[in-house]
Scaffold this active site. Structure first.
Site, PDB file in Angstrom:
ATOM      1  N   LYS A   1     -19.438  -6.714 -18.742  1.00 56.97           N
ATOM      2  CA  LYS A   1     -19.769  -7.292 -17.500  1.00 56.97           C
ATOM      3  C   LYS A   1     -19.600  -8.784 -17.314  1.00 56.97           C
ATOM      4  O   LYS A   1     -20.147  -9.638 -16.421  1.00 56.97           O
ATOM      5  CB  LYS A   1     -21.420  -6.908 -17.303  1.00 56.97           C
ATOM      6  CG  LYS A   1     -21.603  -5.485 -17.287  1.00 56.97           C
ATOM      7  CD  LYS A   1     -23.204  -5.358 -17.026  1.00 56.97           C
ATOM      8  CE  LYS A   1     -23.519  -3.858 -17.285  1.00 56.97           C
ATOM      9  NZ  LYS A   1     -25.071  -3.731 -17.543  1.00 56.97           N
TER      10      LYS A   1
ATOM     11  N   ARG B   1     -15.401  -1.905 -42.655  1.00 56.28           N
ATOM     12  CA  ARG B   1     -16.396  -2.425 -43.951  1.00 56.28           C
ATOM     13  C   ARG B   1     -17.594  -3.141 -43.610  1.00 56.28           C
ATOM     14  O   ARG B   1     -18.889  -2.941 -44.337  1.00 56.28           O
ATOM     15  CB  ARG B   1     -15.421  -2.796 -45.069  1.00 56.28           C
ATOM     16  CG  ARG B   1     -14.926  -1.927 -45.876  1.00 56.28           C
ATOM     17  CD  ARG B   1     -13.480  -2.529 -46.238  1.00 56.28           C
ATOM     18  NE  ARG B   1     -12.566  -2.556 -45.080  1.00 56.28           N
ATOM     19  CZ  ARG B   1     -11.919  -1.363 -44.640  1.00 56.28           C
ATOM     20  NH1 ARG B   1     -12.022  -0.270 -45.366  1.00 56.28           N
ATOM     21  NH2 ARG B   1     -10.997  -1.534 -43.423  1.00 56.28           N
ATOM     22  N   THR B   2     -17.106  -4.427 -42.966  1.00 54.84           N
ATOM     23  CA  THR B   2     -18.190  -5.285 -42.795  1.00 54.84           C
ATOM     24  C   THR B   2     -19.480  -4.523 -42.067  1.00 54.84           C
ATOM     25  O   THR B   2     -20.651  -4.700 -42.380  1.00 54.84           O
ATOM     26  CB  THR B   2     -17.678  -6.431 -41.955  1.00 54.84           C
ATOM     27  OG1 THR B   2     -16.453  -6.950 -42.901  1.00 54.84           O
ATOM     28  CG2 THR B   2     -18.413  -7.710 -41.995  1.00 54.84           C
TER      29      THR B   2
ATOM     30  N   ARG C   1     -19.404 -10.763 -35.347  1.00 52.49           N
ATOM     31  CA  ARG C   1     -18.076 -10.813 -35.409  1.00 52.49           C
ATOM     32  C   ARG C   1     -17.425 -10.906 -34.222  1.00 52.49           C
ATOM     33  O   ARG C   1     -17.676 -10.289 -33.214  1.00 52.49           O
ATOM     34  CB  ARG C   1     -17.323  -9.515 -36.144  1.00 52.49           C
ATOM     35  CG  ARG C   1     -15.864  -9.338 -36.042  1.00 52.49           C
ATOM     36  CD  ARG C   1     -15.105  -8.419 -36.859  1.00 52.49           C
ATOM     37  NE  ARG C   1     -15.386  -8.445 -38.407  1.00 52.49           N
ATOM     38  CZ  ARG C   1     -14.698  -7.907 -39.058  1.00 52.49           C
ATOM     39  NH1 ARG C   1     -14.035  -6.888 -38.765  1.00 52.49           N
ATOM     40  NH2 ARG C   1     -14.741  -8.207 -40.487  1.00 52.49           N
TER      41      ARG C   1
ATOM     42  N   HIS D   1     -14.569 -16.012 -43.109  1.00 51.46           N
ATOM     43  CA  HIS D   1     -15.493 -14.659 -43.084  1.00 51.46           C
ATOM     44  C   HIS D   1     -16.112 -14.737 -44.714  1.00 51.46           C
ATOM     45  O   HIS D   1     -15.592 -14.183 -45.541  1.00 51.46           O
ATOM     46  CB  HIS D   1     -14.253 -13.404 -43.486  1.00 51.46           C
ATOM     47  CG  HIS D   1     -14.700 -12.063 -43.537  1.00 51.46           C
ATOM     48  ND1 HIS D   1     -16.075 -11.857 -43.399  1.00 51.46           N
ATOM     49  CD2 HIS D   1     -14.166 -10.992 -43.387  1.00 51.46           C
ATOM     50  CE1 HIS D   1     -16.310 -10.344 -43.402  1.00 51.46           C
ATOM     51  NE2 HIS D   1     -15.121 -10.031 -43.150  1.00 51.46           N
TER      52      HIS D   1
END
Ligand code: NCD
Length: 482
Positions: free
Chosen positions: A104, A75-76, A125, A153
């Site tokens: 890496k 969703r986000t 995120r 959030h």
């Protein structure tokens, strides 16, 4: 041959605005986001009422949004990207750390430095608490927190509150019950701060051992002046606790012009028994080792009491068993609408952050943050106390190297150090004086701090101070405090 100028990362060269915590936004700024989201819904159609396919705008033509996601998301990420496309802009995405330079060993700091030269706004995120605040230090464009560890959030909270508003709930006069993993859910942490600030009553229904963390409760009570009350004996058989609103305390880092109104309206709210919203969250299995949990579920049986007759059932999604699918056809279920509102809300937020739309309430700052009343203490990472939260970004094997020890000094009911990144508090430490190379061994009853904050160094213990060759102040006991 002309020599082209070096590629620079102009750190904070422009006036920008980041969003790393819901507390970065004042109430009137949150309302400005809602007003603009309402406008977009009128123009593009409301997914709950009259969704119209294919509507987009031109407002953000030429602008680019980058999503840098180090944790799974549906969703986000998709709603941010859709929001930018509907605004007329474009989006680019690094959605899987196993296929980006993170695999890496590249640090978030370096990635952000680079990506902020590619895009006009970054959404991040990350599994580490405080990662978004850390990223903002390296970005020349606005950084939006799309979820950082168990910290916050904030844009989910904007969706949650906006959904309740669209459901005709009065945000300043609500009873909200919250169920599940209140310890590990970042959605809950942002949500309870916002609810408290709007003046809601909150009923906490945690799974066993998953109560709201102490530092969140402390902030609710001490900064937003919400005094927890024990549950009444006739309440449901879950552990419940009321948090009631009062005017925010002066030490809050945000100024709340509506504080007194909230206080007055609350008295009526306190008498109200109906639950306006039941907010369900899943067990955050990625944050806990113990997955064998006795976890509460919400179903028709749970909701049969009269107090739930006009409730809205909410969930940030994904759900994994804690919310019965049979509720999907119940008119009280609003979770899919809540997810749909992610688009207009994120369109509005991006518009305001980029200055595409202007609202007088929405401020832009020199370094991206409003700043606050608390003094900022900072020392090199090699010196003195470190954040005590093991999941904080400062302890990341790659990014930790880029961090300093940065804390807000909270002088209220004693002295606390609040990590600038993950906002976890430390209450026990000793104070050193960098100029004199001395420390104050009496942590329980410390004297006044050195006047210049740059002369202060905090140590986790007297033993740590001694190891750094600081000596206990003469005339006072210098034995290490256990
Ligand atoms: C939430 C998250 O990632 O914190 N999801 C979302 O953004 N809607 C909730 C969750 O994963 O439990």
């Amino acid at each position: 041959m002309p020599i082209s100028p070096p590629l620079m990362t102009p750190l904070h060269a422009k006036r920008i605005r980041h969003l790393t915590s819901i507390n970065d936004l004042r109430i009137d700024e949150i309302e400005a986001v809602f007003a603009l989201a309402d406008k977009y819904l009128r123009e593009l159609g409301d997914p709950a009422i009259d969704y119209r396919i294919g509507r987009s705008m031109e407002a953000a033509r030429g602008s680019i949004l980058a999503t840098l996601f180090y944790e799974p998301s549906t969703r986000t990420r998709l709603s941010f990207e859709t929001a930018m496309i509907r605004l007329g802009g474009k989006s680019i995405s690094s959605a899987d750390p196993t296929t980006s330079s993170a695999a890496k060993g590249e640090s978030l700091a370096d990635t952000v430095r680079v990506a902020s030269n590619y895009a006009d706004v970054l959404v991040i995120r990350h599994p580490r608490d405080g990662a978004a605040r850390f990223a903002a230090e390296y970005s020349s464009v606005p950084v939006i927190n799309g979820g950082d560890g168990a910290h916050e959030h904030p844009t989910q909270t904007l969706c949650d509150l906006f959904t309740l508003k669209r459901e005709n709930k009065d945000l300043r006069n609500m009873n909200v019950a919250i169920s599940g993993d209140l310890k590990g859910s970042r959605t809950i942490h942002s949500f309870v701060y916002a609810l408290a600030r709007f003046g809601a009553q909150i009923t906490l229904m945690p799974a066993k051992g998953m109560e709201l963390p102490e530092h969140v409760l402390w902030r609710l009570s001490q900064e937003f002046n919400h005094t927890p009350e024990p549950k009444e004996p006739e309440e449901a058989s879950v552990d419940a606790l009321y948090v009631t609103a009062d005017q925010p305390h002066q030490l809050a880092l945000i100024a709340e012009p509506e504080a007194i109104d909230v206080h007055l309206e609350k008295t009526a709210a306190r008498k109200k028994k109906n639950i306006d919203a039941v907010y369900v969250t899943r067990f955050q299995k990625e944050r806990w080792a113990d997955t064998d949990q006795d976890y509460p579920t919400v179903d028709a049986d749970f909701l049969k009491g009269r107090e739930f007759s006009d409730s809205r059932v909410m969930h940030p999604l994904p759900r994994v068993g804690e919310l019965d699918v049979a509720l999907d056809s119940d008119p009280r279920a609003v979770y899919f609408r809540q997810a749909a509102y992610g688009v207009p809300i994120r369109m509005a937020l991006v518009s305001l952050l980029l200055g595409i739309e202007k609202d007088n309430a929405f401020e832009i700052f020199e370094d991206g943050f409003r700043g606050g009343h608390a003094t900022l203490y900072q020392q090199p990472r090699e010196l003195g106390i470190r954040c005590s939260n093991p999941n904080c970004i400062v302890h990341d094997p790659f990014d930790g190297k880029y961090t300093k020890n940065k804390f807000h000094l909270i002088e209220h009911q004693g002295r606390r150090l609040r990590c600038l990144y993950c906002e976890r508090d430390i209450q026990s430490f000793v104070v050193g004086n960098k100029k004199q190379k001395t420390y104050e061994p009496h942590a329980e009853n410390p004297g006044p701090l050195p006047k210049n904050v740059n002369d202060i160094v905090f140590f986790a213990s007297a033993a740590e101070a001694e190891a750094a060759l600081y000596t206990g102040k003469p005339g006072k006991k210098s034995t290490p405090r256990l």
